[in-house]
Every structure is written in C-alpha cells, then in structure tokens.
Motif scaffolding. Structure first.
Motif, PDB file in Angstrom:
ATOM      1  N   ASN A 195      12.178 -24.305-112.565  1.00  0.00           N
ATOM      2  CA  ASN A 195      12.402 -25.615-113.162  1.00  0.00           C
ATOM      3  C   ASN A 195      11.600 -26.666-112.382  1.00  0.00           C
ATOM      4  N   PRO A 196      11.424 -27.871-112.917  1.00  0.00           N
ATOM      5  CA  PRO A 196      10.603 -28.883-112.237  1.00  0.00           C
ATOM      6  C   PRO A 196      11.182 -29.372-110.912  1.00  0.00           C
ATOM      7  N   LEU A 197      12.467 -29.184-110.680  1.00  0.00           N
ATOM      8  CA  LEU A 197      13.100 -29.655-109.450  1.00  0.00           C
ATOM      9  C   LEU A 197      13.129 -28.594-108.354  1.00  0.00           C
ATOM     10  N   MET A 231      20.929 -37.570-106.393  1.00  0.00           N
ATOM     11  CA  MET A 231      19.770 -38.211-105.799  1.00  0.00           C
ATOM     12  C   MET A 231      18.962 -37.210-104.985  1.00  0.00           C
ATOM     13  N   VAL A 232      17.637 -37.310-105.093  1.00  0.00           N
ATOM     14  CA  VAL A 232      16.736 -36.467-104.315  1.00  0.00           C
ATOM     15  C   VAL A 232      16.642 -37.043-102.899  1.00  0.00           C
ATOM     16  N   THR A 233      16.882 -36.201-101.891  1.00  0.00           N
ATOM     17  CA  THR A 233      16.792 -36.658-100.499  1.00  0.00           C
ATOM     18  C   THR A 233      15.577 -36.089 -99.771  1.00  0.00           C
ATOM     19  N   GLY A 234      14.970 -35.065-100.322  1.00  0.00           N
ATOM     20  CA  GLY A 234      13.802 -34.465 -99.690  1.00  0.00           C
ATOM     21  C   GLY A 234      13.091 -33.541-100.662  1.00  0.00           C
ATOM     22  N   VAL A 235      11.783 -33.306-100.410  1.00  0.00           N
ATOM     23  CA  VAL A 235      10.973 -32.442-101.272  1.00  0.00           C
ATOM     24  C   VAL A 235      10.124 -31.536-100.382  1.00  0.00           C
ATOM     25  N   GLU A 236      10.230 -30.228-100.615  1.00  0.00           N
ATOM     26  CA  GLU A 236       9.443 -29.276 -99.831  1.00  0.00           C
ATOM     27  C   GLU A 236       7.982 -29.282-100.279  1.00  0.00           C
ATOM     28  N   ALA A 263       8.826 -29.356-107.322  1.00  0.00           N
ATOM     29  CA  ALA A 263       9.227 -30.766-107.243  1.00  0.00           C
ATOM     30  C   ALA A 263       8.115 -31.623-106.648  1.00  0.00           C
ATOM     31  N   ALA A 264       7.414 -31.103-105.639  1.00  0.00           N
ATOM     32  CA  ALA A 264       6.298 -31.836-105.049  1.00  0.00           C
ATOM     33  C   ALA A 264       5.142 -31.951-106.037  1.00  0.00           C
ATOM     34  N   TYR A 265       4.886 -30.870-106.782  1.00  0.00           N
ATOM     35  CA  TYR A 265       3.789 -30.871-107.756  1.00  0.00           C
ATOM     36  C   TYR A 265       4.029 -31.927-108.840  1.00  0.00           C
ATOM     37  N   TYR A 266       5.259 -32.059-109.303  1.00  0.00           N
ATOM     38  CA  TYR A 266       5.559 -33.009-110.369  1.00  0.00           C
ATOM     39  C   TYR A 266       5.841 -34.422-109.856  1.00  0.00           C
ATOM     40  N   GLY A 267       5.758 -34.625-108.544  1.00  0.00           N
ATOM     41  CA  GLY A 267       5.819 -35.976-107.998  1.00  0.00           C
ATOM     42  C   GLY A 267       7.188 -36.533-107.711  1.00  0.00           C
ATOM     43  N   PHE A 268       8.205 -35.673-107.619  1.00  0.00           N
ATOM     44  CA  PHE A 268       9.527 -36.185-107.246  1.00  0.00           C
ATOM     45  C   PHE A 268       9.490 -36.695-105.805  1.00  0.00           C
TER      46      PHE A 268
END
Length: 478
Positions: free
Chosen positions: A385-387, A413-418, A423-428
């Motif tokens: 999934n995108p997340l 809420m998003v607190t961090g992105v690996e 999730a990083a690829y889609y810009g979260f």
C-alpha cells in the motif's frame, strides 16, 4: 498674615487628604476595577528616599545559587567526509566541551533548587555553587521544557536557607522588586526595579506563557534567578530578557511563583509532570465580538467547542460561555486560562467564572489529565500500500498535548517515514494527518488496518490527508 494663610492651607489639605482616605477607591468609567492595598506608599521624605533594600537582600541572597552545566558536543570539520583528509589526518570530527552558566533558587532546605530548563538542557554534568562559595554536584530531578523550568537536588549535609514562595499572589504593577542572580558570571548581583506588567501572554518563550514583566536589570546568567518582593518572598523565577543586543533594556520576564511551586511539587513526588486539561476549545474576544455580545470591553475567552465527557463539559460549561475569571483572577485570553488551570494539582477544583446570557456564573471544574495514551508508540505500516514504511500513531488529547499540537485533533498522524519505502516514494511526511483512504474515513488504527487489508491487491489508492492545515486529495498508483 502669611503664616495665617499657610496654616489655613495646611489644615485644608490635611482635611482633604483625610476625606480622600476615607472614601472607597472608585474605578474610572469603563475601566476594570482594581484592588488597592493600604500598606503600599510612595516615599514622601528625604528619609524615605534613603531607605535600603539591604535587610531583604541579607535574607534572600543566601538562597540564590549559581548553576553550571557542562556537555560534550561533536564539532564537525569542514573537511569531514573528504577521503583525502580523513586518510592522512584521521576523522575530521572533534569533541569539545560546552558550558553554560545560570542561576537557581533554593526552595526546600533539603537542597531542592529550581532553575530554568534552558540552563540545564542537554547537560552531562551539573554543579551548584552556593552563596558562601561551596560547590556541590547536582542531580536533575525534573526538566520541563514547556514551562522552561527544571528542578535540581544537592546534598549539602545540612539544612540550607530557602526563599519562601509568595503565597498571597497579590503583586501589582508598580510594586518594587529585586532581581538576584549571576549575570555574565561576575558573581551574585542584586538589581532593583518595579513590576512593569502582569500576565504577559504574548512573549513566545514557553507553552505556558503568563509572565511577570520587570524593569529590574536582567542579563545573561540571571536565568533561573529570583525575583523577590519587599516581603523577601519569591514572586517569580527570571527566565528571559527582551533585547536585540543581548543586554538588559529594562524588559525582563519571570515565571510566576505559583507555576514554579507546581513544578517543584511534581518533582518532589517523583511522578511525571502531568498538567490538568480543561477540555474546551477557546476563542479570543475581539473588540467587534465584545460589542456584538454586549460587553463593555474585550475580555475573557469564548468556549467554542467542548470535548465530550471532558472536565469543562462535566462541570456544566456550554458553548458560547465567556470565561472571564479562574480562581477569582481575571483572564483575558486562552493562554492565561490554560496557565491558571495548569497551576492546580490533579484532583483539585478550579473555580471558573463565566458570563452566560449576561449573568455571571462560577462553576467548579475538576483538574483531570487529558484522556488517551500519552506515550503511544508509533506503529509501522506494512503490506502492499502507499503507506508502507510509514510510522503512524493514533492521536488523542494526551498524546497531542505531549506533542505540542491541538489537543482536539483526532485521527492518524504520520510521525516518521523510512527511506526507500513506498511512503517515502509517494512523498508522505511526518506531521501528515490521514483522513481518508479508498473513500473511507480513517479515525483509528483499527480503521487503518481494516482498509489496508481490504484493498491490499488494488492498484489505485485514493488518499486524502491534511498537511500544514491544508487538505490534499490524490489517487496514488502502485
């Protein structure tokens, strides 16, 4: 003849002064009523002008200490990472010691000292120097960034002199005060001035801004020192100056003693400092709003929203109520209300006075912590999934308060992105709040798990988020 006229004039002035003294003080039309204290007087003779603060200083100064903190930081060279320099000259990162100097106040004879959080922040070693020049290692009991206060403990092997709190809390603008501290590291120094303003809430120093402003000279190194009244009692802890040059310009700020006492009591109890939560969203009363509401002037704050089952709602507050006093003290904005409420211990009751339909009502509001899990651990999103690779938490008033965001916000809420994750690829980004996925509302972690599992094989993912107060909706393709 001249003597007769002079005697008559003196008698007339004396009778007029007596008559004025017997009248009750009247507030000017449209101005807020003020309390007047008979024990306050301006000097009216040469002898009065030659009076000294020395007796007060003799009592108060021994309870004011110097606080030294030390920490080791890594200093990165401009050539760090350069293969050539690191091959021949070794790693280009050096360790160096950084020290800071401040002041503190002994508030308990067992060696309990209060100072500013920014004085001890990041310290790996703390030392306290008493007024008699004895030095002791200090233990950090509590550091609270949101109030900019910290509590230390030293073991002197004997009872130490203390500075008592101002229990009356009746300081007024114009009262004489003394600031005692160690400016620029030159040694203990006493400066005098007056209380320039009370309840300063727009300073931006800490989350619980409600400062005493003074024109007593406060300089770097005075942080954590004492602001003392003419009874020799602690009315505040000096915390900041307003200056473009870094020196005193006659505008210093002190944290009031009632907040200091609350933080110290939490430190002595050994428990985490948890502040009471009102459970009401408040709106300032502007001039236009005051006129439309029939108020004589802008004052208080309007209750615009109530948390279901929160302390304010259970106490009987309603939307549209105007909070004008807390514990009999006038408040004029949300910050002042939060400060007054936060000085209560959990389980206490605060007397909240509101205007409702033109009538004053006083309601007892119980001091309770914000609901929810304060230390909720982020959950890593897995699956296709995108997340995927995002760290997310479920918001609650308790967690939001710790994070320093609006306590009424709900959802995920998003607190961090690996790195190298979907999730990083889609810009979260950290701070993004997820509202909808696949057209379904996401309010809890269970909602998120259910939706991600149901649409695990889908190639198209409509997603709606809030970032920086703006809503964004996109359809992401896997």
């Amino acid at each position: 003849m001249a003597r007769t006229l002079l005697a008559a004039l003196s008698l007339a002035l004396g009778l007029a002064a007596t008559a004025c003294a017997q009248e009750e003080p009247q507030a000017l039309d449209g101005a807020p009523e003020q309390s007047f204290h008979a024990d306050r007087a301006v000097p009216d003779s040469r002898a009065d002008m030659q009076l000294s603060f020395a007796p007060i200083v003799r009592e108060a100064a021994p309870a004011v200490v110097n606080v030294y903190s030390r920490r080791v930081v890594a200093q990165r060279s401009p050539f760090a990472g350069d293969p050539f320099f690191e091959r021949f000259f070794g790693p280009q990162t050096r360790q160096r010691e950084v020290g800071s100097l401040g002041s503190g106040v002994i508030v308990d004879p067992s060696g309990i000292i209060v100072t500013n959080h920014h004085v001890v922040e990041g310290a790996q070693e703390l030392r306290v120097v008493l007024a008699d020049r004895r030095e002791f290692d200090a233990e950090l009991l509590l550091a609270d960034e949101r109030t900019d206060l910290a509590v230390l403990r030293i073991d002197a092997g004997e009872a130490l002199p203390v500075l008592p709190y101002d229990e009356a809390g009746d300081a007024e603008v114009g009262d004489l005060v003394l600031a005692i501290g160690n400016p620029f590291g030159v040694g203990q120094t006493v400066t005098s001035g007056i209380v320039s303003a009370l309840a300063r809430t727009d300073v931006g120093i800490s989350d619980y801004s409600f400062f005493i402003q003074t024109d007593a000279a406060v300089n770097p190194g005075n942080s954590g020192g004492a602001l003392v009244d003419m009874d020799g009692e602690l009315i505040g802890v000096n915390t900041a100056i307003f200056s473009r040059s870094g020196g005193s310009h006659g505008i210093g700020f002190a944290i009031p003693a009632d907040m200091v006492r609350t933080v110290v009591e939490a430190a002595l109890s050994g428990e985490e400092l948890i502040r009471p939560w009102l459970g009401a969203r408040l709106q300032p009363v502007t001039s236009d709003l005051a006129q439309s509401l029939g108020l004589d002037r802008p004052r208080g704050a309007i209750v615009s929203e109530l948390w279901p089952g929160g302390p304010a709602e259970e106490a009987g507050l309603r939307r549209g109520d105007i909070i004008v006093e807390v514990d009999g003290v006038e408040v004029n904005d949300e910050t002042g209300i939060r400060f007054r409420f936060a000085t209560h211990s959990l389980g206490d009751e605060a007397e909240v006075t509101v205007l409702r339909d033109g009538e004053r009502r006083t309601l007892p509001v119980q001091a309770r912590p914000a609901p929810g899990e304060r230390d909720a651990e982020p959950v890593r999103v897995r699956g296709r999934n995108p997340l995927q690779g995002a760290q997310v938490v479920e918001l609650s008033p308790a967690l939001n308060e710790r994070l320093g965001i609006d306590t009424f916000l709900e959802g995920i809420m998003v607190t961090g992105v690996e790195r190298r994750s979907a999730a990083a690829y889609y810009g979260f980004q950290p701070g993004d709040r997820v509202l909808e996925i696949q057209g379904e509302a996401i309010e809890t972690l269970d909602d998120l798990d259910r939706v991600l599992e149901r649409y695990d094989n889908d190639a198209h993912w409509p997603v709606e988020i809030v970032r920086g107060g703006e809503r964004f909706a996109r359809t992401l393709r896997l």
